[in-house]
Design an enzyme around this catalytic site. Sequence first.
Site, short mmCIF file in Angstrom:
data_model
loop_
_atom_site.label_atom_id
_atom_site.label_comp_id
_atom_site.label_asym_id
_atom_site.label_seq_id
_atom_site.Cartn_x
_atom_site.Cartn_y
_atom_site.Cartn_z
N LYS A 1 -1.32 4.81 -6.95
CA LYS A 1 -0.81 5.33 -5.71
C LYS A 1 0.79 4.60 -5.41
O LYS A 1 0.72 3.53 -4.98
CB LYS A 1 -1.48 4.94 -4.24
CG LYS A 1 -2.94 5.70 -4.41
CD LYS A 1 -4.06 4.64 -5.00
CE LYS A 1 -5.48 4.90 -4.57
NZ LYS A 1 -5.79 6.38 -5.05
N HIS B 1 -5.49 7.37 -10.87
CA HIS B 1 -5.83 7.01 -9.35
C HIS B 1 -4.61 6.11 -8.86
O HIS B 1 -4.76 5.33 -7.93
CB HIS B 1 -7.12 5.97 -9.80
CG HIS B 1 -7.79 5.73 -8.44
ND1 HIS B 1 -7.78 4.40 -7.85
CD2 HIS B 1 -8.65 6.28 -7.77
CE1 HIS B 1 -8.40 4.44 -6.73
NE2 HIS B 1 -9.00 5.56 -6.73
N LYS C 1 -7.59 -2.56 -0.61
CA LYS C 1 -8.07 -3.39 -1.77
C LYS C 1 -7.20 -4.54 -1.53
O LYS C 1 -6.00 -4.48 -1.84
CB LYS C 1 -7.93 -2.50 -3.17
CG LYS C 1 -8.73 -1.26 -3.37
CD LYS C 1 -8.15 0.02 -2.94
CE LYS C 1 -9.13 1.20 -3.25
NZ LYS C 1 -8.55 2.47 -2.64
N ASP D 1 -6.55 -19.01 -2.34
CA ASP D 1 -5.77 -20.42 -1.91
C ASP D 1 -4.91 -19.95 -0.88
O ASP D 1 -3.57 -20.89 -0.90
CB ASP D 1 -5.37 -21.24 -3.16
CG ASP D 1 -6.73 -21.93 -3.63
OD1 ASP D 1 -7.92 -21.81 -3.12
OD2 ASP D 1 -6.70 -22.36 -4.66
N HIS E 1 -10.25 1.77 3.12
CA HIS E 1 -9.80 2.19 1.79
C HIS E 1 -8.91 0.90 1.20
O HIS E 1 -8.36 1.06 -0.19
CB HIS E 1 -9.02 3.59 1.66
CG HIS E 1 -9.05 4.22 0.45
ND1 HIS E 1 -7.78 4.57 -0.21
CD2 HIS E 1 -9.96 4.61 -0.46
CE1 HIS E 1 -7.94 5.23 -1.41
NE2 HIS E 1 -9.38 5.10 -1.33
N ASP F 1 14.87 5.62 -5.23
CA ASP F 1 16.32 5.54 -5.73
C ASP F 1 16.45 4.35 -6.41
O ASP F 1 17.46 3.42 -6.61
CB ASP F 1 17.33 5.15 -4.42
CG ASP F 1 17.46 6.20 -3.44
OD1 ASP F 1 17.43 7.58 -3.97
OD2 ASP F 1 17.65 6.09 -2.18
#
Length: 521
Positions: free
Chosen positions: A418, A416, A174, A179, A172, A423
């Site tokens: 996450k 979508h 991404k 470079d 999952h 704090d």
Amino acid sequence: MPGIGWLLALLLALALGGCGTLPPAPPRPASTMLAPDLTSPLTRIAIASTPADDQSGVRLLPHGGYSLEARLQLAQRATRSLDVQYYVLENDGTGRLLLTALRDAAARGVRVRLLVDDLYTSRTDELLRGLAAFPNVEVRLFNPFCCARNRGTAARFAVALWDFSRLNHRMHNKLFIADGSMAIAGGRNIADEYFLRHTSQNFVDMDAFVVGAVVRDLGAIFDRYWNSEVVYPIEAVGPTRRDAAQARAAFDAAMAVGPPAPPLDLPPVDVLGYGPIGEEFESGRIGLVWGKARAFADPPEKVRSMTREMAYETSVTNDVMMNVWRAEDELVITSPYLIPGSLGMQSFENLRRANVKVTVVTNSLAATDEPLVHNGYARYRGRLLATGVDLYELSPTRTQKTVRLGMFGSSLGRLHAKTAVVDKKRVFIGSMNLDPRSANANTELGMFIDSPALAKELLRVVSISRLEGAYRVRLHPGSSRLEWLTLDEDREIVLGVEPESSWWLRLHNMLLGWFVPEQLL
């Protein structure tokens, strides 16, 4: 996020049976990220922007158009290497934009390594093979299917029935590295709906553009996946119908005749006041927020020879939870899929006893793209509210009107992103959902950044989502009945059923929910 489609695929597999198996991965030389080099303009900009060697610079990318522009800028300006890793790379306008940019970079002499999870590649298999046929390009697949390469996900499962326990585990992650000096990581896959380019549905999502010390960690993570035994060169999976020249010609033809990608429609600045990153590349320096950062990921071997307990102990989920549950004052979480389970609920209750203020933003039933997962979340919703969690559910119609998050037009808005803010000083951004799949089945990637300034920016974005684009959920005073609150021209409206959802969707979801184990959600 796999859901009901996976269950239907499994039922089809049981009906048809299957005997396909995947051979062992062929030997191939190990490969690592190329070290940054001052001949790269991107590297020079990164060094000029960095105040100290142990620091990481971060820019949040809440706007889909800006996030796509950043990726394309990196692909177009790279001179040495591009290391690209995604769960979904779709054959649509956005996917073809990226594939074309990778091909063009390779033509300039840039080494391109592209790693894609194999779950949704039935529509892109031939394109990926074509790209792999170009000089300077390698394409590899994570945990691939053996057969039925172009027949859809259900058919792939059907012919590999006895391999289902392996195939149920997906990558999952991404990640996009240019470079060895700049990277983008977060929640977005490569498809129109993640960049505000889909006609019917678009996601509210979050990525982070990063430079500095954390890029080395991200490169090491990519290399571990790239060289893993569960990753196969695409040429080693399934039959190859064309020689290299034919594959390149077919790829070029597909790029030329496919539907044209709509132009990038960027506002002058995003919700945080940043302009397009390409403009800052031209100036030679980038405005970033600085702090100490750490990147981490599940081991790619999570898909093989690991007990559920071992998978959880080494997971991104465990790493994140060990940090967020230590909040002392305030915790703010966004997660499109939220199934806390017994351990999560115990942790929420512990935070309440410690007088920690907890705010959670997730999808409403009307907004989610996985209604069955929402059913799993709904089992815990009353208990979350009873513990004192300040709970918000994204509204697809209210999101359409929230122009500061992007122009959704008539498309549905879905969450979508996450993220977590601990704090008001520590930020998490990654690919992990708060659900059993992220904990036990999928591999995930994330970053923690210690920076009060970055936390302030992320809290601003989350506040817009919850105050302008979401319903506040509460328990009706003196009862366990749920209510959804919203404002209409400064007038408070109280709803007693799942807002913006049909009675049929609610009934359908409730009935199917009885038959779906929580661990499959």
